[in-house]
Design a protein around this motif. Structure first.
Motif, PDB file in Angstrom:
ATOM      1  N   ALA A  11      11.291   0.913  -2.002  1.00 43.69           N
ATOM      2  CA  ALA A  11      12.189   1.570  -1.043  1.00 43.69           C
ATOM      3  C   ALA A  11      12.138   3.083  -1.222  1.00 43.69           C
ATOM      4  O   ALA A  11      12.171   3.839  -0.234  1.00 43.69           O
ATOM      5  N   ASP A  12      12.039   3.543  -2.455  1.00 45.20           N
ATOM      6  CA  ASP A  12      11.932   4.983  -2.705  1.00 45.20           C
ATOM      7  C   ASP A  12      10.632   5.538  -2.132  1.00 45.20           C
ATOM      8  O   ASP A  12      10.626   6.623  -1.531  1.00 45.20           O
ATOM      9  N   HIS A  29      11.659  -8.426   0.876  1.00 43.11           N
ATOM     10  CA  HIS A  29      11.507  -9.264  -0.325  1.00 43.11           C
ATOM     11  C   HIS A  29      10.903  -8.445  -1.468  1.00 43.11           C
ATOM     12  O   HIS A  29      11.360  -8.542  -2.618  1.00 43.11           O
ATOM     13  N   ALA A  30       9.882  -7.633  -1.146  1.00 44.08           N
ATOM     14  CA  ALA A  30       9.246  -6.813  -2.186  1.00 44.08           C
ATOM     15  C   ALA A  30      10.234  -5.809  -2.761  1.00 44.08           C
ATOM     16  O   ALA A  30      10.256  -5.568  -3.979  1.00 44.08           O
ATOM     17  N   LEU A  39       4.798   1.544   5.138  1.00 43.69           N
ATOM     18  CA  LEU A  39       3.984   1.030   4.042  1.00 43.69           C
ATOM     19  C   LEU A  39       3.473  -0.375   4.372  1.00 43.69           C
ATOM     20  O   LEU A  39       4.262  -1.293   4.600  1.00 43.69           O
ATOM     21  N   PRO A  40       2.149  -0.563   4.396  1.00 41.59           N
ATOM     22  CA  PRO A  40       1.612  -1.896   4.678  1.00 41.59           C
ATOM     23  C   PRO A  40       1.927  -2.880   3.552  1.00 41.59           C
ATOM     24  O   PRO A  40       1.875  -2.530   2.370  1.00 41.59           O
ATOM     25  N   VAL A  41       2.259  -4.107   3.955  1.00 47.11           N
ATOM     26  CA  VAL A  41       2.441  -5.210   3.014  1.00 47.11           C
ATOM     27  C   VAL A  41       1.283  -6.176   3.233  1.00 47.11           C
ATOM     28  O   VAL A  41       1.094  -6.693   4.343  1.00 47.11           O
ATOM     29  N   ALA A  86       0.850  -1.199   0.000  1.00 54.30           N
ATOM     30  CA  ALA A  86       0.000   0.000   0.000  1.00 54.30           C
ATOM     31  C   ALA A  86       0.882   1.245   0.000  1.00 54.30           C
ATOM     32  O   ALA A  86       0.904   2.025   0.945  1.00 54.30           O
ATOM     33  N   SER A  87       1.626   1.432  -1.072  1.00 54.30           N
ATOM     34  CA  SER A  87       2.615   2.516  -1.130  1.00 54.30           C
ATOM     35  C   SER A  87       1.978   3.876  -1.346  1.00 54.30           C
ATOM     36  O   SER A  87       2.437   4.889  -0.807  1.00 54.30           O
ATOM     37  N   ASN A  88       0.933   3.929  -2.186  1.00 52.75           N
ATOM     38  CA  ASN A  88       0.317   5.202  -2.570  1.00 52.75           C
ATOM     39  C   ASN A  88       1.379   6.185  -3.061  1.00 52.75           C
ATOM     40  O   ASN A  88       1.305   7.391  -2.796  1.00 52.75           O
TER      41      ASN A  88
END
Length: 306
Positions: free
Chosen positions: A117-118, A108-109, A127-129, A60-62
């Motif tokens: 990462a950015d 891992h993602a 950030l939720p995984v 959930a990066s948005n």
């Protein structure tokens, strides 16, 4: 509502068996359909995903924005989602990860897609995984053929029993792990966790939908043909109200599952198991024989006469 760009991606995805061009060309893309936390309306969102063994992960990066995306807030309210992957469409249970597992899966993602990462660097929000798990309860095998309404009702009851059993198994395992902890390291958190929350909320929503359908459609239809069963339907309606009260209590506890009293949650879950199984047993004894000769699925209504 999807943006015009998202809508064009969705249309291209569905028209080409999951393949799209533009910025997503060659990437791993799925379509996630969630139910609105407030609106109750379905919304479809194109999302990149990462495989981890047999699991699918979405982040959930948005794009590093300070707020969680709408689809993430939706799945916290309605854990069962629809996934379109290539030409396949299936239901999944969306489970945000926590603690060490979240750290492992986020790393891992990032290895698979360094852009995450950015995005994390742009925001103080963690950030939720989210893991997209199979929605079916563990060990569930659907019947090969359902040809009567009695068999369909029994299929739903078996599904509900399996869902409840899996929640109880996960809660019991949590208590066993807490009791067995001797260190080193921290014991399991005092709350029960998002895995249990999402699984239990999905069960509660399935149960509410089933009982509402029975109260509004199935039972009144049967009662019209069997007026001598007035007392039976009155008892079933009363049991629905009892189960609904327990269900509302569980949902209230699920709101703050991380800090909810696990002993109270455990007790309420045991109460739900006792009441619901007794109710389903009685309903099957009284109602199934009445539906044994009713075909399923129902025949379509006759068309207009020529």
């Amino acid at each position: 509502m999807p943006t015009s760009f998202d809508q064009s991606v969705i249309e291209e995805f569905r028209a080409n068996g999951g393949k799209v061009g533009g910025p997503f060309e060659g990437g791993d893309l799925l379509l996630l359909t969630t139910t609105g936390a407030r609106s109750g309306k379905e919304t479809t969102t194109p999302l990149g995903y990462v495989r981890h063994g047999d699991a699918l992960l979405v982040v959930a990066s948005n794009l590093g924005a300070p707020r969680h995306p709408d689809w993430y807030r939706n799945l916290l309210a309605h854990p069962v989602v629809q996934v379109e992957l290539g030409a396949r469409t299936f239901e999944a249970l969306a489970v945000p990860t926590e603690g060490a597992r979240r750290e492992e899966l986020f790393a891992h993602a990032v290895r698979a897609a360094p852009g995450y990462a950015d995005y994390q660097a742009r925001t103080t929000r963690r950030l939720p995984v989210v893991v997209l798990e199979r929605a079916e309860p563990e060990g569930w095998e659907p019947p090969r053929e359902v040809t009567t309404l009695a068999a369909k009702l029994m299929e739903v009851h078996t599904w509900l029993r399996a869902q409840l059993c899996q929640v109880k198994t996960e809660v019991d395992a949590h208590f066993v792990a807490r009791a067995a902890h001797r260190g080193p390291g921290a014991p399991p958190a005092p709350g029960l966790g998002l895995q249990i929350r999402q699984r239990c909320l999905a069960f509660c929503q399935s149960l509410e939908f089933h009982h509402t359908s029975e109260d509004q459609h199935l039972f009144p239809g049967i009662a019209r043909h069997h007026p001598h069963l007035t007392d039976t339907f009155a008892r079933l309606a009363g049991e629905h109200r009892t189960v609904a009260r327990i269900q509302r209590g569980l949902v209230a506890l699920l709101t703050d599952i991380g800090i909810a009293d696990p002993e109270r949650f455990h007790a309420e879950l045991d109460r739900m198991s006792t009441e619901l199984n007794a109710h389903l047993d009685y309903e099957e004894e009284q109602i199934l024989p009445l539906l044994a000769d009713v075909p399923w699925p129902p025949a379509p209504p006759p068309g207009p006469s020529s």
